[in-house]
Design a protein around this motif. Structure first.
Motif, short mmCIF file in Angstrom:
data_model
loop_
_atom_site.label_atom_id
_atom_site.label_comp_id
_atom_site.label_asym_id
_atom_site.label_seq_id
_atom_site.Cartn_x
_atom_site.Cartn_y
_atom_site.Cartn_z
N LEU A 104 0.83 -1.21 0.00
CA LEU A 104 0.00 0.00 0.00
C LEU A 104 0.86 1.26 0.00
CD1 LEU A 104 -2.70 1.45 0.19
CD2 LEU A 104 -2.65 1.12 2.67
N LYS A 105 1.92 1.26 0.79
CA LYS A 105 2.81 2.43 0.81
C LYS A 105 3.44 2.66 -0.56
CE LYS A 105 3.99 2.32 5.72
NZ LYS A 105 5.07 2.16 6.73
N THR A 106 3.84 1.57 -1.22
CA THR A 106 4.42 1.69 -2.57
C THR A 106 3.40 2.26 -3.53
OG1 THR A 106 5.89 -0.18 -2.16
CG2 THR A 106 5.48 0.41 -4.46
N ALA A 107 2.20 1.76 -3.49
CA ALA A 107 1.16 2.25 -4.40
C ALA A 107 0.84 3.71 -4.12
CB ALA A 107 -0.09 1.40 -4.25
N GLN A 108 0.81 4.10 -2.86
CA GLN A 108 0.54 5.49 -2.52
C GLN A 108 1.66 6.42 -3.01
OE1 GLN A 108 0.04 4.99 1.70
NE2 GLN A 108 -2.21 4.89 1.58
N ALA A 109 2.93 5.95 -2.90
CA ALA A 109 4.06 6.75 -3.38
C ALA A 109 3.99 6.91 -4.89
CB ALA A 109 5.37 6.09 -2.96
N ASN A 110 3.67 5.85 -5.59
CA ASN A 110 3.55 5.92 -7.05
C ASN A 110 2.44 6.87 -7.45
OD1 ASN A 110 5.64 4.08 -7.43
ND2 ASN A 110 4.24 2.29 -7.54
N LEU A 111 1.36 6.89 -6.67
CA LEU A 111 0.25 7.78 -6.99
C LEU A 111 0.66 9.24 -6.79
CD1 LEU A 111 -2.70 8.30 -7.70
CD2 LEU A 111 -3.29 7.92 -5.29
N VAL A 112 1.42 9.51 -5.74
CA VAL A 112 1.90 10.89 -5.51
C VAL A 112 2.76 11.35 -6.68
CG1 VAL A 112 3.39 12.34 -4.07
CG2 VAL A 112 1.75 10.76 -3.00
N TYR A 113 3.67 10.47 -7.11
CA TYR A 113 4.54 10.84 -8.24
C TYR A 113 3.72 11.05 -9.50
CZ TYR A 113 7.96 10.46 -11.97
OH TYR A 113 8.70 10.69 -13.10
N ALA A 114 2.74 10.13 -9.77
CA ALA A 114 1.94 10.22 -10.99
C ALA A 114 1.12 11.51 -11.00
CB ALA A 114 1.04 9.01 -11.10
N ARG A 115 0.59 11.89 -9.89
CA ARG A 115 -0.20 13.12 -9.83
C ARG A 115 0.68 14.36 -10.04
NH1 ARG A 115 -4.14 11.64 -4.67
NH2 ARG A 115 -5.74 10.52 -5.88
N SER A 116 1.87 14.34 -9.44
CA SER A 116 2.79 15.46 -9.63
C SER A 116 3.19 15.60 -11.10
CB SER A 116 4.03 15.25 -8.76
OG SER A 116 4.96 16.29 -8.97
N ASN A 117 3.47 14.45 -11.71
CA ASN A 117 3.86 14.46 -13.13
C ASN A 117 2.71 14.94 -14.00
OD1 ASN A 117 5.74 13.82 -15.29
ND2 ASN A 117 4.34 12.12 -15.77
N TYR A 118 1.49 14.56 -13.63
CA TYR A 118 0.33 14.97 -14.39
C TYR A 118 0.13 16.48 -14.31
CZ TYR A 118 -4.61 15.53 -15.63
OH TYR A 118 -5.78 15.96 -16.19
N GLU A 119 0.34 17.06 -13.13
CA GLU A 119 0.21 18.51 -12.97
C GLU A 119 1.21 19.26 -13.84
OE1 GLU A 119 -2.16 20.12 -11.50
OE2 GLU A 119 -3.14 18.27 -10.83
N ARG A 120 2.44 18.73 -13.92
CA ARG A 120 3.46 19.37 -14.77
C ARG A 120 3.07 19.28 -16.23
NH1 ARG A 120 7.02 16.55 -11.33
NH2 ARG A 120 7.43 15.03 -13.01
N MET A 121 2.52 18.13 -16.63
CA MET A 121 2.11 17.95 -18.02
C MET A 121 0.98 18.91 -18.38
SD MET A 121 3.91 15.75 -19.63
CE MET A 121 5.09 14.41 -19.32
N LYS A 122 0.08 19.18 -17.42
CA LYS A 122 -1.02 20.10 -17.70
C LYS A 122 -0.51 21.50 -18.00
CE LYS A 122 -4.57 20.15 -14.96
NZ LYS A 122 -5.44 20.10 -13.74
N GLU A 123 0.53 21.93 -17.29
CA GLU A 123 1.12 23.25 -17.56
C GLU A 123 1.92 23.25 -18.84
OE1 GLU A 123 0.49 25.97 -15.91
OE2 GLU A 123 -0.87 24.84 -14.60
N ALA A 124 2.64 22.14 -19.09
CA ALA A 124 3.51 22.09 -20.27
C ALA A 124 2.72 22.05 -21.56
CB ALA A 124 4.44 20.88 -20.16
N ILE A 125 1.58 21.38 -21.56
CA ILE A 125 0.83 21.24 -22.80
C ILE A 125 0.21 22.57 -23.23
CG2 ILE A 125 -1.42 20.62 -21.82
CD1 ILE A 125 -1.56 18.44 -24.02
N LYS A 126 0.08 23.49 -22.28
CA LYS A 126 -0.46 24.80 -22.65
C LYS A 126 0.48 25.56 -23.60
CE LYS A 126 -3.03 25.38 -18.32
NZ LYS A 126 -3.16 26.18 -17.08
N SER A 127 1.78 25.32 -23.43
CA SER A 127 2.77 25.98 -24.31
C SER A 127 3.35 25.02 -25.33
CB SER A 127 3.91 26.55 -23.44
OG SER A 127 4.52 25.52 -22.68
#
Length: 370
Positions: A104-127
């Motif tokens: 569960l801890k591993t899955a939660q860590a992967n989710l934190v990373y995936a969400r952070s990466n997704y937020e960066r992608m949302k900003e990057a795709i605008k430009s």
């Protein structure tokens, strides 16, 4: 002279004969106890054979695999709800919980990373700094990680439940039966639960018994109670043993909604309290069921009723204190040794209560009113 002597002798004999008859008449008027019947409203009952069962009994089962480390109760003794009964070796399941927690801890860590990466992608795709496909992949990765967290949480819950099954507790207050396995035995309960013991809730018992269809139709009180059970408390008396001297009071709380086509009987159930645990499931009992009321029933002492070839009779005493044998029809025997007379005796008549062997048809007595 001789003639006078004969006349005197005959006179004496005649006088003696008269005295003898008078003495016989006096002696024949024996003092005999008599009484008038008791007239009162009574409840009619009938006895049925039944048996006792626990109000509730539960099999205690093992649902995991492992060695039975301990039995923590005394067989046949009372146990409390939540009391620990058995312990199965928890080592394997403790490890499974630890593994599930780590996953569960591993899955939660992967989710934190995936969400952070997704937020960066949302900003990057605008430009247009990243491609559309990279953005979709980042979004999909978040959903995958969220699903992995849900799976890991479910796996942890399952592992904890399995670990909880290693500590087997009583689900209710009751009496625990003998253990099926001794300490150190290996049980395999994961595939199919293994019975370890049974807990009986004996402070409340049920008695089941059957009545026929024609009796049900004739039973006024039973038919009246049919629409009210279980709200109505329909009283019954239960007796145990051959003499039936010990009784318990119960209440009728169930009537079967139908009759059996095989036997033509209806199943009934009475509930009774057993706080001291004197009664045990499986005992056979006699259930006394009230079924009707008889208003102004005529009651006589059962010991005063005689039997001959024609049936039952009473010695009835008329106004002249002369005894006559009267055939009667009898009904139920009530507590206190009083018998219902359904026909043959009126409430105002007197009957002989004792010394039946001393009286006979047409005999005059000296009545002693009870």
């Amino acid at each position: 002279m001789k003639k006078k002597t004969c006349i005197i002798a005959v006179s004496v004999l005649l006088l003696m004969g008269c005295d003898s008859k008078q003495t016989q008449m006096v002696v024949s008027a024996l003092p005999i106890e008599v009484a008038k019947p008791v007239v009162k409203n009574v409840t009619l009952t009938r006895d049925y054979p039944g048996y006792l069962t626990s109000a509730n009994s539960l099999d205690i089962v093992g649902q995991v695999n492992g060695t039975l480390l301990s039995k923590n109760y005394v067989s046949g003794a009372r146990v409390k709800k939540g009391q620990l009964l058995f312990v199965v070796d928890p080592t394997l399941y403790e490890n499974a919980v630890k593994q599930a927690q780590a996953a569960l801890k591993t899955a939660q860590a992967n989710l934190v990373y995936a969400r952070s990466n997704y937020e960066r992608m949302k900003e990057a795709i605008k430009s247009d700094a990243v491609s559309r496909i990279q953005f979709v992949q980042a979004e999909s990765n978040v959903e995958t990680c969220e699903a992995a967290v849900s799976n890991a949480e479910a796996a942890l819950k399952t592992a904890k439940v399995q670990l909880g099954h290693c500590y087997i507790r009583s689900p209710m207050d009751g009496v625990a039966d003998l253990a099926e396995y001794s300490d150190g035995a290996y049980i395999s309960g994961e595939g199919s639960p293994v019975k370890l013991t049974t807990v009986y809730q004996n402070d409340k018992l049920y008695s089941y018994f059957d009545i026929s269809d024609n009796q049900y139709l004739a039973f006024e009180l039973l038919r009246a109670a049919d629409t009210k059970i279980p709200e109505a408390e329909h009283a019954v008396t239960l007796r145990v043993g051959t003499d039936g001297s010990k009784t318990w009071q119960g209440k009728l709380n169930y009537l079967s909604p139908s009759f059996s086509l095989t036997t033509g009987t209806m199943r009934l159930r009475a509930e009774l309290d057993n706080p001291d645990g004197v009664l045990k499931p499986g005992l056979y009992v006699s259930v006394t069921l009230p079924y009707a009321t008889a208003e102004k029933a005529v009651l006589v002492d059962n010991a005063s009723i005689g039997t001959d070839q024609l049936g039952k009779f009473l010695y009835v005493v008329n106004d002249s204190n002369v005894v006559s044998s009267r055939p009667i029809e009898i009904g139920q025997l009530l507590d206190g040794n009083m018998r219902i007379v359904t026909s043959g005796l009126s409430p105002e008549e007197r009957y002989v209560t004792k010394a039946l062997m001393k009286v006979r048809q047409g005999m005059k007595i000296e009545p002693i009113e009870k």
